[in-house]
Design a protein around this motif. Sequence first.
Motif, short mmCIF file in Angstrom:
data_model
loop_
_atom_site.label_atom_id
_atom_site.label_comp_id
_atom_site.label_asym_id
_atom_site.label_seq_id
_atom_site.Cartn_x
_atom_site.Cartn_y
_atom_site.Cartn_z
N SER A 106 -3.47 -2.09 8.31
CA SER A 106 -2.58 -2.60 7.28
C SER A 106 -3.39 -3.38 6.24
CB SER A 106 -1.54 -3.54 7.89
OG SER A 106 -0.62 -2.80 8.65
N CYS A 107 -2.84 -3.43 5.05
CA CYS A 107 -3.46 -4.17 3.95
C CYS A 107 -3.32 -5.68 4.21
CB CYS A 107 -2.75 -3.78 2.66
SG CYS A 107 -3.15 -4.78 1.22
N ARG A 108 -4.40 -6.39 3.98
CA ARG A 108 -4.40 -7.83 4.23
C ARG A 108 -3.46 -8.59 3.29
NH1 ARG A 108 -8.09 -10.49 7.73
NH2 ARG A 108 -7.32 -12.60 7.64
N HIS A 109 -3.13 -7.99 2.16
CA HIS A 109 -2.25 -8.68 1.21
C HIS A 109 -0.78 -8.33 1.45
CE1 HIS A 109 -0.85 -10.61 -2.40
NE2 HIS A 109 -0.28 -9.49 -2.79
N CYS A 110 -0.42 -7.05 1.31
CA CYS A 110 1.00 -6.68 1.39
C CYS A 110 1.45 -6.42 2.82
CB CYS A 110 1.30 -5.48 0.50
SG CYS A 110 0.58 -3.93 1.10
N ARG A 111 0.51 -6.27 3.73
CA ARG A 111 0.78 -6.08 5.16
C ARG A 111 1.47 -4.76 5.47
NH1 ARG A 111 -2.82 -8.57 8.24
NH2 ARG A 111 -3.19 -10.65 7.48
N THR A 112 1.41 -3.80 4.54
CA THR A 112 1.93 -2.47 4.86
C THR A 112 0.73 -1.57 5.19
OG1 THR A 112 1.90 -1.70 2.56
CG2 THR A 112 3.93 -2.74 3.34
N PRO A 113 0.95 -0.51 5.98
CA PRO A 113 -0.17 0.35 6.38
C PRO A 113 -0.82 1.04 5.18
CG PRO A 113 1.75 0.76 7.75
CD PRO A 113 2.22 -0.10 6.61
N ILE A 114 -2.12 1.26 5.27
CA ILE A 114 -2.85 2.01 4.24
C ILE A 114 -2.92 3.45 4.72
CG2 ILE A 114 -5.05 2.24 3.02
CD1 ILE A 114 -5.47 -0.81 3.54
N VAL A 115 -2.37 4.36 3.91
CA VAL A 115 -2.25 5.77 4.28
C VAL A 115 -3.64 6.37 4.53
CG1 VAL A 115 -1.49 8.03 3.41
CG2 VAL A 115 -0.14 5.98 2.92
N LYS A 116 -3.74 7.22 5.56
CA LYS A 116 -5.00 7.91 5.85
C LYS A 116 -5.49 8.67 4.62
CE LYS A 116 -7.16 11.21 8.94
NZ LYS A 116 -7.07 12.04 10.14
N GLY A 122 -2.92 -9.27 -6.74
CA GLY A 122 -2.15 -10.28 -6.02
C GLY A 122 -3.02 -11.08 -5.07
N TYR A 123 -4.02 -10.43 -4.50
CA TYR A 123 -4.84 -11.07 -3.47
C TYR A 123 -5.89 -12.01 -4.07
CZ TYR A 123 -7.88 -11.37 0.67
OH TYR A 123 -8.64 -11.82 1.72
N ILE A 146 -6.17 -0.31 -9.55
CA ILE A 146 -6.30 -1.76 -9.75
C ILE A 146 -5.41 -2.19 -10.92
CG2 ILE A 146 -7.85 -3.62 -10.47
CD1 ILE A 146 -10.14 -2.11 -9.05
N ALA A 147 -5.46 -1.42 -12.02
CA ALA A 147 -4.69 -1.77 -13.22
C ALA A 147 -3.19 -1.66 -12.96
CB ALA A 147 -5.11 -0.88 -14.38
N GLU A 148 -2.79 -0.64 -12.21
CA GLU A 148 -1.36 -0.49 -11.88
C GLU A 148 -0.88 -1.68 -11.06
OE1 GLU A 148 -1.10 4.41 -11.95
OE2 GLU A 148 -1.09 3.36 -10.00
N GLY A 149 -1.72 -2.11 -10.14
CA GLY A 149 -1.36 -3.27 -9.32
C GLY A 149 -1.29 -4.55 -10.14
N ALA A 150 -2.14 -4.64 -11.16
CA ALA A 150 -2.13 -5.85 -12.00
C ALA A 150 -0.85 -5.88 -12.86
CB ALA A 150 -3.36 -5.87 -12.89
N ALA A 151 -0.38 -4.67 -13.28
CA ALA A 151 0.83 -4.60 -14.09
C ALA A 151 2.07 -4.89 -13.26
CB ALA A 151 0.92 -3.21 -14.74
N ASN A 152 2.01 -4.53 -12.00
CA ASN A 152 3.16 -4.67 -11.09
C ASN A 152 2.72 -5.25 -9.76
OD1 ASN A 152 5.78 -3.78 -11.99
ND2 ASN A 152 4.78 -1.80 -12.38
N PRO A 153 2.30 -6.51 -9.72
CA PRO A 153 1.71 -7.03 -8.47
C PRO A 153 2.72 -7.06 -7.33
CG PRO A 153 1.71 -8.72 -10.22
CD PRO A 153 2.38 -7.50 -10.78
N LEU A 154 2.26 -6.62 -6.17
CA LEU A 154 3.09 -6.70 -4.97
C LEU A 154 2.99 -8.12 -4.40
CD1 LEU A 154 2.29 -3.48 -2.91
CD2 LEU A 154 4.53 -4.19 -3.76
N PRO A 155 4.10 -8.65 -3.92
CA PRO A 155 4.03 -9.98 -3.30
C PRO A 155 3.29 -9.91 -1.97
CG PRO A 155 6.21 -9.03 -3.01
CD PRO A 155 5.44 -8.08 -3.87
N PRO A 156 2.71 -11.02 -1.53
CA PRO A 156 2.05 -11.00 -0.23
C PRO A 156 3.06 -10.75 0.89
CG PRO A 156 2.06 -13.24 -1.16
CD PRO A 156 2.62 -12.31 -2.19
N GLY A 157 2.68 -9.98 1.88
CA GLY A 157 3.54 -9.76 3.04
C GLY A 157 3.46 -10.94 4.00
#
Length: 191
Positions: free
Chosen positions: A107-117, A145-146, A176-187
């Motif tokens: 899982s991602c350390r920030h959003c805590r959702t799994p990272i797809v294979k 976000g992180y 990276i840029a897409e995430g900056a435009a729409n940051p996911l909140p921390p899980g």
Amino acid sequence: MPHVVEQASTGRAKCRGCGVAIAKGTWRIGEAVPNMFADGENAEARHWYHPRCAAYRRPDAFLQALEGADAPVDDRAALVAEAQAGLAHHRLPRLDKAERAASGRASCRHCRTPIVKGAWRFTLTFWEDGRFMPAGYLHPACVAGYAETTDGVLARVRHFTPDLSDEDAAAIDVAIAEGAANPLPPGTGAD
Ligand SMILES: [Zn+2]
Ligand SMILES: [Zn+2]
């Protein structure tokens, strides 16, 4: 024992940041670290880094080593700025390499959702007890976000992933840029 900047007297020391030997005669940063297995005059050890690797990974030691030293390190002003960014955003120095996820289990350390294979992920390292420890993974889109900045993130990751192609780097840059435009909140439990 202060941190130092000096020209390597041999080519034998390996950089703690990237694992590559530091060429004889080139500038290197020596960080003084406590040696927990000794006392007295062996109570400290020295870890060597390429200047850029130290600026990215050990910004505090890098800046202290350069303070008052007029060493003409390549890109000195730019590296000082990178180190200052690492102090201002304390999670930036944790960024390591870019790689494709070998499985879908982490899982991602920030959003805590799994990272797809097969998806791109950044590896993270924590500095603990005088050494770097693997500390999980991050979606490239979760860097904003992180780390609370995206400035210079791709250059950092490329430095530690020298075989990354321009095409792959461009794809990661878009994420990276897409995430900056729409940051996911921390899980829950993110750190
Ligand atoms: Zn290095
Ligand atoms: Zn994420």
